[in-house]
Motif scaffolding. Sequence first.
Motif, PDB file in Angstrom:
ATOM      1  N   LEU A  72       0.163  -1.289  -0.266  1.00 35.13           N
ATOM      2  CA  LEU A  72       0.107   0.415  -0.017  1.00 35.13           C
ATOM      3  C   LEU A  72       0.800   1.295  -0.235  1.00 35.13           C
ATOM      4  CD1 LEU A  72      -2.920  -1.479   2.764  1.00 35.13           C
ATOM      5  CD2 LEU A  72      -2.990  -0.943   0.093  1.00 35.13           C
ATOM      6  N   ARG A  73       2.613   1.281  -0.737  1.00 37.53           N
ATOM      7  CA  ARG A  73       2.867   2.326  -0.977  1.00 37.53           C
ATOM      8  C   ARG A  73       3.151   2.962  -2.627  1.00 37.53           C
ATOM      9  NH1 ARG A  73       8.122   1.063  -0.030  1.00 37.53           N
ATOM     10  NH2 ARG A  73       9.004   3.308  -0.083  1.00 37.53           N
ATOM     11  N   PHE A  74       2.805   4.001  -2.690  1.00 37.03           N
ATOM     12  CA  PHE A  74       2.888   4.075  -4.689  1.00 37.03           C
ATOM     13  C   PHE A  74       4.510   4.573  -4.691  1.00 37.03           C
ATOM     14  CE2 PHE A  74      -0.622   7.190  -2.537  1.00 37.03           C
ATOM     15  CZ  PHE A  74      -1.302   6.344  -3.642  1.00 37.03           C
ATOM     16  N   VAL A  75       4.822   3.370  -5.226  1.00 39.34           N
ATOM     17  CA  VAL A  75       5.777   3.035  -6.183  1.00 39.34           C
ATOM     18  C   VAL A  75       5.707   3.460  -7.654  1.00 39.34           C
ATOM     19  CG1 VAL A  75       7.106   0.696  -7.020  1.00 39.34           C
ATOM     20  CG2 VAL A  75       6.319   0.492  -4.592  1.00 39.34           C
ATOM     21  N   PRO A  76       7.123   3.720  -8.322  1.00 44.46           N
ATOM     22  CA  PRO A  76       7.349   4.698  -9.317  1.00 44.46           C
ATOM     23  C   PRO A  76       6.911   2.773 -10.390  1.00 44.46           C
ATOM     24  CG  PRO A  76       9.158   5.278  -8.241  1.00 44.46           C
ATOM     25  CD  PRO A  76       8.441   4.614  -7.809  1.00 44.46           C
ATOM     26  N   LEU A  77       6.810   3.322 -12.102  1.00 45.49           N
ATOM     27  CA  LEU A  77       6.356   1.819 -12.518  1.00 45.49           C
ATOM     28  C   LEU A  77       7.836   1.930 -13.479  1.00 45.49           C
ATOM     29  CD1 LEU A  77       2.757   2.766 -13.234  1.00 45.49           C
ATOM     30  CD2 LEU A  77       4.072   0.481 -12.352  1.00 45.49           C
ATOM     31  N   GLU A  78       7.723   0.573 -14.491  1.00 42.74           N
ATOM     32  CA  GLU A  78       9.254   0.887 -14.960  1.00 42.74           C
ATOM     33  C   GLU A  78       8.851  -0.468 -15.866  1.00 42.74           C
ATOM     34  OE1 GLU A  78      13.285  -1.319 -15.223  1.00 42.74           O
ATOM     35  OE2 GLU A  78      13.409   1.113 -14.344  1.00 42.74           O
ATOM     36  N   ASP A  79       8.309  -0.027 -17.727  1.00 43.54           N
ATOM     37  CA  ASP A  79       7.131  -0.701 -18.112  1.00 43.54           C
ATOM     38  C   ASP A  79       6.126  -1.396 -17.757  1.00 43.54           C
ATOM     39  OD1 ASP A  79       9.962  -0.313 -20.005  1.00 43.54           O
ATOM     40  OD2 ASP A  79      10.986  -1.808 -19.409  1.00 43.54           O
ATOM     41  N   GLY A  80       5.529  -0.685 -17.090  1.00 45.69           N
ATOM     42  CA  GLY A  80       4.377  -1.012 -17.114  1.00 45.69           C
ATOM     43  C   GLY A  80       4.295  -1.801 -15.895  1.00 45.69           C
ATOM     44  N   CYS A  81       5.550  -1.816 -14.813  1.00 45.74           N
ATOM     45  CA  CYS A  81       5.268  -3.119 -13.438  1.00 45.74           C
ATOM     46  C   CYS A  81       5.808  -2.004 -12.907  1.00 45.74           C
ATOM     47  CB  CYS A  81       6.465  -4.317 -13.688  1.00 45.74           C
ATOM     48  SG  CYS A  81       5.477  -5.548 -15.255  1.00 45.74           S
ATOM     49  N   LEU A  82       5.739  -2.422 -11.520  1.00 45.38           N
ATOM     50  CA  LEU A  82       6.429  -1.821 -10.174  1.00 45.38           C
ATOM     51  C   LEU A  82       7.399  -2.514 -10.210  1.00 45.38           C
ATOM     52  CD1 LEU A  82       3.208  -2.692  -7.565  1.00 45.38           C
ATOM     53  CD2 LEU A  82       3.945  -0.470  -8.827  1.00 45.38           C
ATOM     54  N   VAL A  83       8.998  -1.024  -9.466  1.00 43.47           N
ATOM     55  CA  VAL A  83      10.108  -1.436  -9.812  1.00 43.47           C
ATOM     56  C   VAL A  83      10.418  -1.804  -8.274  1.00 43.47           C
ATOM     57  CG1 VAL A  83      10.754   0.605 -10.745  1.00 43.47           C
ATOM     58  CG2 VAL A  83      10.022   0.899  -8.639  1.00 43.47           C
ATOM     59  N   ASP A  84      11.642  -2.586  -8.027  1.00 45.56           N
ATOM     60  CA  ASP A  84      11.634  -3.140  -6.918  1.00 45.56           C
ATOM     61  C   ASP A  84      11.383  -2.349  -6.201  1.00 45.56           C
ATOM     62  OD1 ASP A  84      12.076  -6.349  -6.492  1.00 45.56           O
ATOM     63  OD2 ASP A  84      14.656  -5.837  -6.324  1.00 45.56           O
ATOM     64  N   HIS A  85      10.830  -2.752  -5.593  1.00 45.35           N
ATOM     65  CA  HIS A  85      10.832  -2.468  -3.402  1.00 45.35           C
ATOM     66  C   HIS A  85      10.637  -2.861  -2.686  1.00 45.35           C
ATOM     67  CE1 HIS A  85       7.327  -2.914  -4.871  1.00 45.35           C
ATOM     68  NE2 HIS A  85       6.031  -2.212  -3.797  1.00 45.35           N
ATOM     69  N   ASP A  86      10.609  -2.110  -1.182  1.00 39.69           N
ATOM     70  CA  ASP A  86      10.836  -2.726   0.333  1.00 39.69           C
ATOM     71  C   ASP A  86       9.862  -2.688   0.768  1.00 39.69           C
ATOM     72  OD1 ASP A  86      13.141  -3.941   0.180  1.00 39.69           O
ATOM     73  OD2 ASP A  86      14.183  -2.178   0.828  1.00 39.69           O
ATOM     74  N   THR A  87       8.997  -3.382   1.866  1.00 38.46           N
ATOM     75  CA  THR A  87       7.629  -2.703   2.157  1.00 38.46           C
ATOM     76  C   THR A  87       7.602  -1.700   2.995  1.00 38.46           C
ATOM     77  OG1 THR A  87       7.637  -4.193   3.947  1.00 38.46           O
ATOM     78  CG2 THR A  87       6.804  -5.219   2.091  1.00 38.46           C
ATOM     79  N   SER A  88       8.721  -1.447   3.136  1.00 44.58           N
ATOM     80  CA  SER A  88       8.726   0.067   3.949  1.00 44.58           C
ATOM     81  C   SER A  88       9.958   0.855   3.504  1.00 44.58           C
ATOM     82  CB  SER A  88       8.439  -0.050   5.684  1.00 44.58           C
ATOM     83  OG  SER A  88       9.135  -1.033   6.008  1.00 44.58           O
ATOM     84  N   ASP A  89       9.502   1.831   3.978  1.00 46.15           N
ATOM     85  CA  ASP A  89      11.002   3.093   3.640  1.00 46.15           C
ATOM     86  C   ASP A  89      10.967   3.396   4.738  1.00 46.15           C
ATOM     87  OD1 ASP A  89      12.572   4.554   3.246  1.00 46.15           O
ATOM     88  OD2 ASP A  89      11.834   5.389   1.728  1.00 46.15           O
ATOM     89  N   PRO A  90      12.331   3.542   5.829  1.00 42.64           N
ATOM     90  CA  PRO A  90      12.332   4.208   7.119  1.00 42.64           C
ATOM     91  C   PRO A  90      12.735   5.855   6.770  1.00 42.64           C
ATOM     92  CG  PRO A  90      13.753   2.090   6.882  1.00 42.64           C
ATOM     93  CD  PRO A  90      13.255   2.019   5.755  1.00 42.64           C
ATOM     94  N   GLY A  91      12.879   5.731   5.693  1.00 43.39           N
ATOM     95  CA  GLY A  91      13.675   7.436   5.041  1.00 43.39           C
ATOM     96  C   GLY A  91      12.314   7.993   4.736  1.00 43.39           C
ATOM     97  N   GLU A  92      11.246   7.203   4.855  1.00 40.78           N
ATOM     98  CA  GLU A  92      10.259   7.838   4.025  1.00 40.78           C
ATOM     99  C   GLU A  92      10.357   9.576   4.993  1.00 40.78           C
ATOM    100  OE1 GLU A  92       5.959   6.975   4.607  1.00 40.78           O
ATOM    101  OE2 GLU A  92       6.358   6.059   2.171  1.00 40.78           O
TER     102      GLU A  92
END
Length: 108
Positions: A72-92
């Motif tokens: 449930l985070r907003f994640v950038p897209l690359e070629d119509g797919c979610l980029v590699d990301h973690d479930t949370s970002d402590p630096g958010e």
Amino acid sequence: MTETVAFCRSRSQGRRCTRPLDHAGLHRNRTIMWTDASADPLHCAGSGRPAAPAAPAPDGYPHGRALCDVCLRFVPLEDGCLVDHDTSDPGEPADEAQRRRDWFNAAG
């Protein structure tokens, strides 16, 4: 303005720990408890899934990013797919979390 409580970012079987950030002892979500060793990996299982940009707010937020249905985070897209990301970002930044809450209240 009310103070935002930062919750622990640990997850177990998709359940998010409801204890404060940096708490001592076991993680907990209702009656389910777990240790760090048995927690889900930080890497989000939604990485690489097909997605589309989320509906923008009047000011453009979330700026072309897609909503990951796993973390449930907003994640950038690359070629119509979610980029590699973690479930949370402590630096958010706190303002990103607030903007996400506002978006969910208005559009989600």
